[in-house]
Design a protein around this motif. Structure first.
Motif, PDB file in Angstrom:
ATOM      1  N   LYS A 337       0.835  -1.205   0.000  1.00  0.00           N
ATOM      2  CA  LYS A 337       0.000   0.000   0.000  1.00  0.00           C
ATOM      3  C   LYS A 337       0.869   1.254   0.000  1.00  0.00           C
ATOM      4  N   ALA A 338       2.066   1.154   0.581  1.00  0.00           N
ATOM      5  CA  ALA A 338       2.997   2.286   0.619  1.00  0.00           C
ATOM      6  C   ALA A 338       3.796   2.418  -0.675  1.00  0.00           C
ATOM      7  N   GLY A 339       3.516   1.543  -1.668  1.00  0.00           N
ATOM      8  CA  GLY A 339       4.157   1.658  -2.973  1.00  0.00           C
ATOM      9  C   GLY A 339       5.432   0.879  -3.154  1.00  0.00           C
ATOM     10  N   MET A 340       5.667  -0.113  -2.304  1.00  0.00           N
ATOM     11  CA  MET A 340       6.882  -0.923  -2.397  1.00  0.00           C
ATOM     12  C   MET A 340       6.520  -2.392  -2.461  1.00  0.00           C
ATOM     13  N   GLU A 341       7.446  -3.191  -2.971  1.00  0.00           N
ATOM     14  CA  GLU A 341       7.261  -4.627  -2.988  1.00  0.00           C
ATOM     15  C   GLU A 341       8.032  -5.222  -1.814  1.00  0.00           C
ATOM     16  N   PRO A 342       7.362  -5.909  -0.894  1.00  0.00           N
ATOM     17  CA  PRO A 342       8.049  -6.436   0.294  1.00  0.00           C
ATOM     18  C   PRO A 342       9.078  -7.500  -0.044  1.00  0.00           C
ATOM     19  N   VAL A 343      10.147  -7.528   0.745  1.00  0.00           N
ATOM     20  CA  VAL A 343      11.205  -8.516   0.588  1.00  0.00           C
ATOM     21  C   VAL A 343      11.425  -9.224   1.925  1.00  0.00           C
ATOM     22  N   HIS A 344      11.975 -10.438   1.825  1.00  0.00           N
ATOM     23  CA  HIS A 344      12.292 -11.221   3.018  1.00  0.00           C
ATOM     24  C   HIS A 344      13.750 -11.652   2.921  1.00  0.00           C
ATOM     25  N   THR A 345      14.529 -11.290   3.901  1.00  0.00           N
ATOM     26  CA  THR A 345      15.945 -11.636   3.900  1.00  0.00           C
ATOM     27  C   THR A 345      16.308 -12.288   5.238  1.00  0.00           C
ATOM     28  N   PRO A 346      17.276 -13.214   5.242  1.00  0.00           N
ATOM     29  CA  PRO A 346      17.727 -13.778   6.515  1.00  0.00           C
ATOM     30  C   PRO A 346      18.494 -12.723   7.312  1.00  0.00           C
TER      31      PRO A 346
END
Length: 398
Positions: A337-346
């Motif tokens: 919603k804030a205009g970014m694509e979420p990422v997941h990192t260790p």
């Protein structure tokens, strides 16, 4: 007061924790900020505010919604011990031009050396004067939570029950030792304690501290043959027996390491302190076994002069989430919603959330917009902190 102003005010508090202390919190100066935050929460209009053993808890009832899903946010008050957190003098750089930042006559930040600077061109930044850390870890998190709560309380936005908590001693691995879950009645929570604001972290290191205590025999060097046992030299020998490439400066991603945090010694006595870090639990167990095996071999060689004590600090939170990703999905929606694509990192570290998750309260980690933590090269992006305030409020939308 804006999130920028809150942050600058909070970093004026010297809140370094002390790993050698046995008190909770480990330093009295953390209580000064805790008291200030408690009073600020009371003035802001929380329904309940409590301070227990240095942790501040504040609670808001639901408003204008049928949602009963209670959500929490956590940030820590202490700063790291690697460099002074006293007399922090933050400087603001407006519309950063992408060039080298000269903190003072001695220290500078070059974007080639600190690549996180390349991603904040034309943003307003808060930096140090080069003599201390900044305190973005985690006073940026505190500022974001407090700003989000202030705006939430004074708005018509509906929301379910909300709890916030500010903890001491996270930097020494004891942030939630005295955390009272009864004062934090939520279904899940988030620590606001990372860097990039598009990240949702729920895979952390397994962590332990290893203390190697070595007893030597001191005698005049002119009469030392077959009698002196130099503990300092034994410390060097112990360090040399660990894997040479498994250190922080040579590892990344999911690669673990042995971090020599400190070494002190003389002929009579020496001590090594290591941080052990691994994402994979089997490799983590091997690290601890390696420390004990080296101690065993050297004790056989030097007549039992070495004691290795290992204290587990936190576990990989992913193992304790048991597939429950409600918190992750909610944060993903807010970030999009804030205009970014979420990422997941260790995460190459840990948070209070790792220990809370192990205790049954699922608590992934979100970013703050502050970078280069634990040193004089810390900086915080003001627009990223502002965007993170919006993400927190979006997570709470009922």
């Amino acid at each position: 007061m804006s999130v920028e102003e809150k942050f600058i005010r909070y970093v004026q508090y010297d809140t370094q924790s002390d790993a050698s202390s046995q008190t909770i919190p480990s330093t009295k100066k953390q209580l000064v900020l805790a008291d200030a935050l408690k009073k600020e929460c009371e003035a802001m209009g929380f329904d309940r505010v409590v301070e227990k053993q240095g942790t501040v808890y504040a609670f808001l009832k639901e408003k204008g919604t049928r949602s009963k899903e209670a959500i929490g946010f956590v940030a820590h008050m202490d700063t790291a011990s690697e460099i002074s957190g006293k007399n922090v003098k933050p400087k603001i750089i407006r519309d950063y031009d992408g060039q080298t930042i000269h903190l003072n006559e001695t220290y500078s930040m070059d974007p080639d050396r600190f690549p996180s600077l390349k991603k904040v061109k034309h943003e307003d930044l808060i930096v140090t004067d080069g003599t201390t850390l900044l305190g973005g870890d985690d006073k940026a998190g505190i500022a974001i939570i407090m700003q989000a709560m202030e705006e939430l309380i004074h708005s018509d936005q509906p929301h379910g029950p909300v709890a916030i908590a500010f903890t001491p001693d996270e930097e020494i691995g004891r942030g939630v030792e005295a955390f009272d879950l009864k004062e934090f009645p939520v279904d899940f929570a988030y620590t606001i304690d990372g860097d990039r604001i598009d990240a949702i972290d729920y895979e952390t290191f397994n962590a332990a501290e290893a203390i190697i205590d070595i007893q030597g025999v001191s005698i005049h060097p002119g009469d030392a043959k077959d009698r002196m046992v130099n503990a300092a030299l034994l410390a060097v020998e112990f360090a040399s027996m660990l894997p040479k490439d498994e250190i922080p400066s040579k590892t990344e991603g999911r690669e673990g390491f042995y971090h020599l945090l400190s070494i002190e010694g003389e002929c009579e006595h020496a001590k090594l302190v290591y941080l052990l870090r691994e994402h994979d639990v089997n490799k983590f167990e091997n690290q601890m076994e390696t420390i004990q095996q080296i101690a065993k071999e050297m004790n056989a060689k030097y007549n039992n002069r070495i004691e290795a004590t290992i204290r587990k600090q936190y576990s990989n939170m992913k193992e304790y989430m048991h597939g429950d990703l409600r918190s992750v999905h909610r944060a993903e929606e807010a970030i999009r919603k804030a205009g970014m694509e979420p990422v997941h990192t260790p995460v190459r570290g840990g948070t209070d959330g790792a220990m809370l998750t192990e205790r049954g309260l699922i608590c992934p980690n979100l970013g703050t917009g502050s970078y280069n933590h634990h040193g004089r090269y810390e900086f915080a992006s003001i627009p990223q902190m502002k965007k993170m305030v919006e993400i927190v409020k979006s997570i709470l939308e009922g």
